[in-house]
Design an enzyme around this catalytic site. Structure first.
Site, short mmCIF file in Angstrom:
data_model
loop_
_atom_site.label_atom_id
_atom_site.label_comp_id
_atom_site.label_asym_id
_atom_site.label_seq_id
_atom_site.Cartn_x
_atom_site.Cartn_y
_atom_site.Cartn_z
N CYS A 295 27.19 37.34 41.30
CA CYS A 295 26.25 36.62 42.29
C CYS A 295 25.43 37.65 43.36
O CYS A 295 24.53 37.26 43.73
CB CYS A 295 26.93 35.79 43.20
SG CYS A 295 28.59 36.63 44.19
N HIS A 771 31.11 34.72 48.33
CA HIS A 771 30.16 34.26 47.43
C HIS A 771 28.71 34.67 48.15
O HIS A 771 28.54 34.48 49.15
CB HIS A 771 30.30 32.97 46.94
CG HIS A 771 29.06 32.43 45.96
ND1 HIS A 771 28.99 32.98 44.85
CD2 HIS A 771 28.39 31.53 46.35
CE1 HIS A 771 27.96 32.18 44.28
NE2 HIS A 771 27.36 31.30 45.12
#
Length: 835
Positions: A295, A771
């Site tokens: 990510c 994230h």
């Protein structure tokens, strides 16, 4: 008819196997009793046979240099053979033979009895008795029996069968060895005997057992056949991109969209897809797949793609398909940046996997399947792109006629964009000059230092309240006392401050969201920092500060004229209806000449193919440029800051925004143990602000000024000395509001104002997990979008400013004048195309 023997580089494409690797081969024409064929003998020992009779769709011969030619042969099933590095004589002979075959002038002796239908699929040589009986009609003579392709199988036969078949093959190749011996006089075929020996040393014999199953005697080579995606580094001998191999270069870049229709989203063909891509960009909300803790890579790529000027600088100068990098990382990186919206999710996944495999060469920190820092990866990308640009550009300009780029330079000789003075995309858009000054408090000796930078890393002040990006930036540029021994008077206390020597188009602000606790364990700093819509840098500039590079004509669009030479390199490829079912949908868009038909009506002249030469201004500021300024800047600094703060006094929005941002923070807070998938879904489904009125919507295009600085923070840069004390006193005074200024209005006369266009956010309460997502402004759709790997959602602009106060990590601000100009050009382009 005497056979034609030619040595050349060949490459094949089929709908099932895709594009093969370009390999050296001996090409032989063969007119048998039943079929007209091309036989390809590879140096590895493999043989392929291609049926020609009643099977040729088109033959294209092109010349690209002195005695250098390539031939493109398309079969009726839309498979094709690409032959290059042909001498003029060989090219004409082969073209003449193929033309005669296509016209029916050359026919098999008994064409009505030939076995099977025309096909480019390769046949296998079966050596067992039963197999020979079955295929006796096809292989009546030793010469015809040699026209075959060996397929690699996984099983081994018995020893008796092996000996029988090896003997059979030895007898079959006696005549061929005699025939080849007559070619010894030809210098161009000097390696023929070696090829034959290699072939006989690597025989593959396919037999049939009692159940009819084929088995393999000996594999030709260990590696798999050269099919599949060309970006994968399956071939150790490929240290880089050989740009002299034109078709290989096309394959490396455009095979997923030119040749493999199943790689196109929604089943569209290349032309239809490009038409959709150009005329309906709102259909291309494409994310990037997560291939394993990537990510941090995805948000950096999406952020860079949100800066159209940066992407266009790469594209319009021919990176990477004209000026190709020599390493995998930069090649794959440029492909994703430039062609992200053309490749579908499956192919983007392959490119991302290639990037992750290439990353470890830059250090263990970028090991595969390891969570990494987005800012570190962003810094790596900018450094690598700049170095690669400089290296490839130097090679492009310095190589002579024998260099790797000679052929491409000749093809693109008429394209001014490629041959103008190069402009580094990183330097042109992100790089700025920071002037540092150290002023001795005793004797007044001043030292100057100017250094280029691509981002600002800013600490979050301890104990600060109601902080914003603007106030933390102001604190970074405020005077700071440090211990520095003067070279003249040896006094060890000095005052240091920074100024901009040159401004960028886009300034990247990295907010250091981490600190160390008493046990020296790194923790994430989740204190809310109000996201400023505008950054004002005037008070941090001097009279000699250079403005950012202005927009050049045509810079706001990709110069798609650069794709036209692909027609020259393989026009038949672009016109092929690879799937007859979809052929009807590609009418009216037969070639890659994007500027035809509807686009011509849509003011195609705006796609200027010539970019004015405008070399980026070099940082040549020396002592003579800054010495007369810095001395006065030190004494006038606090007065300037005070005046600036009084003009832009924050309103009640600041405290209210902080309180509201805290509410958003509670909604988006994540536990450290949650998975990336859970965090990703929560980041996209968290509550959005309530609908706002029309009046407020109109004001979103104006400023939401947030400009505060606490007295305790400014006093951190003070000392016991009288000069720094006066600085602190002045900085303390500016925290007292004197009048209110509407934060939704921007002073049109104000210079050096930057506007937010992208945020990289870290979701999670630990610096070692969580994230990454990013919010980006899309100039074509003129709206904000949130990207979380493959998930792309539209978001409200107001939420971006108020809801990312505790998650914002890296901020991209574009110069407001450039932002407005770019937005106006996109609006005009959209309205023109719709009209």
């Amino acid at each position: 008819m005497e056979p034609i023997l030619i040595n050349a580089q060949v490459q094949m494409w089929s709908a099932k196997a895709g594009m093969s690797k370009s390999r050296n081969a001996l090409i032989e024409t063969c007119v048998g009793k039943r079929e007209v064929k091309l036989i390809l003998y590879f140096s590895t020992g493999k043989i392929k046979t291609l049926q020609l009779h009643d099977n040729i769709k088109s033959v294209v011969l092109q010349t690209y240099g002195e005695d250098q030619n390539y031939l493109h042969l398309t079969f009726k099933n839309n498979d094709f053979l690409f032959v290059e590095k042909l001498t003029t004589t060989d090219a004409r002979r082969l073209k003449r033979f193929l033309d005669k075959t296509s016209q029916g002038s050359i026919r098999p002796a008994r064409s009505d009895e030939r076995c099977g239908e025309p096909s480019t699929s390769a046949q296998e040589l079966n050596g067992s008795g039963s197999s020979c009986e079955t295929n006796s009609e096809c292989f009546e003579s030793p010469k015809e029996s040699e026209m075959c392709m060996f397929r690699e199988l996984s099983l081994l036969p018995s020893s008796s069968t092996f000996l029988h078949n090896v003997g059979l093959l030895e007898n079959q190749f006696i005549k061929r060895k005699r025939f080849f011996s007559d070619l010894a006089k030809n210098e161009k075929q000097s390696n023929l005997k070696d090829s034959i020996r290699d072939f006989e040393a690597n025989l593959v014999v396919c037999i049939s057992n009692e159940k009819g199953k084929e088995r393999n005697v000996r594999e030709v080579d260990i590696s798999k056949p050269g099919f599949g995606f060309p970006f994968e580094t399956n071939y150790p001998e490929d240290s880089g991109v050989d740009v002299r191999d034109l078709n290989d270069l096309i394959t490396k870049l455009f095979s997923p969209v030119l040749l493999e229709t199943h790689c196109i989203e929604n089943g569209l063909e290349w032309h239809e897809y490009m038409k959709t891509y150009l005329l309906y960009p709102e259909k291309l909300w494409q994310g990037l797949p997560n291939v394993g803790n990537t990510c941090y890579i995805n948000v950096v790529l999406q952020s860079l793609c949100s800066i159209p000027l940066f992407i266009n600088d790469l594209f319009n100068q021919g990176f990477p398909w004209i000026k190709a990098p020599k390493d995998d990382f930069n090649m794959l990186l440029m492909q994703l940046l430039v062609l992200k919206d053309i490749y579908n999710a499956r192919f983007r996944q392959k490119l991302l996997i290639g990037i992750t495999k290439a990353l470890p060469i830059f250090g263990e920190i970028f090991a595969v399947d390891r969570q990494n820092d987005a800012h570190e990866f962003l810094s790596l990308c900018l450094v690598q792109l700049k170095e690669t640009f400089q290296r490839v550009t130097m090679m492009w300009q310095s190589e002579n006629d024998s260099g790797d780029f000679y052929l491409l330079k000749d093809i693109f000789a008429d394209y001014a964009t490629i041959n103008k003075m190069p402009v580094c995309p990183v330097t042109n858009n992100f790089e700025f000059e920071l002037l540092s000054s150290i002023f001795c408090k005793a004797c007044g000796l001043t030292l100057f230092k100017g250094e280029p930078s691509r981002y600002l890393s800013i600490n979050i002040p301890q104990g600060g309240k109601d902080m914003s990006i603007q106030s933390t930036l102001d604190l970074f540029f405020s005077a700071e006392e440090l211990e520095h021994r003067c070279e003249k008077c040896l006094y060890n206390k000095s005052v240091s401050f920074h100024r901009f020597g040159r401004l960028p188009r886009v300034i990247i602000v990295h907010l250091k969201r981490y600190h160390f606790n008493e046990s020296w364990v790194m923790k994430k700093d989740e204190r809310p920092i109000l996201v400023s819509k505008y950054l004002r840098l005037s008070c941090h500039c001097s009279k000699s500060t250079k403005p950012p590079p202005p927009l050049r004509p045509g810079e706001h669009v990709k110069n798609l004229d650069l794709l036209k030479p692909l027609e020259v390199l393989g026009s038949e490829i672009l016109k092929l209806p690879f799937n007859s079912v979809r052929t009807s949908r590609s009418k009216g868009f037969e070639t890659i000449n994007i500027t035809s038909n509807r686009e011509s009506e849509a003011q195609s002249g705006k796609r200027v193919s010539e970019v004015l030469s405008g070399k980026v201004q070099q940082e040549n500021s020396g002592k003579g440029d800054t010495a007369h300024i810095v001395g006065s800047e030190l004494t006038k600094e606090t007065e300037k800051l005070k005046k600036h703060e009084e003009e832009h006094r924050p309103s009640d929005l600041d405290s209210g925004s902080i309180r509201e941002a805290q509410k958003y923070q509670q909604a988006e807070k994540c536990n450290e143990g949650r998975s990336d998938k859970q965090i990703s879904l929560e980041a996209l489904t968290q509550s959005r602000p309530k609908p706002i009125s029309q009046e407020q919507t109109e004001n979103l295009g104006k400023t939401t000024l947030s400009h505060t600085q606490d007295s305790s923070q400014s006093s951190q840069s003070s000392s016991d000395s009288s000069k720094s004390s006066r600085c602190s006193d002045d900085l303390d005074k500016k925290a007292k509001p004197t009048r209110k200024v509407d934060p939704t209005k921007l002073n049109k006369k104000e210079d050096n104002v930057y506007r937010l266009v992208n945020i990289i956010n870290h979701i999670g309460n630990s610096p070692n997990g969580g994230h990454y997502i990013n919010d980006a402004f899309d100039f074509k759709r003129q709206s904000w979008f949130t990207y979380s790997d493959l998930h792309v959602t539209r978001t409200q602009e107001d939420f971006v400013y108020r809801g990312r106060s505790s998650t914002g990590y890296v901020f991209f601000y574009m110069h407001n004048d450039i932002f407005e100009e770019l937005l106006a050009k996109e609006t005009q382009s959209t309205s023109t195309s719709k009209g």
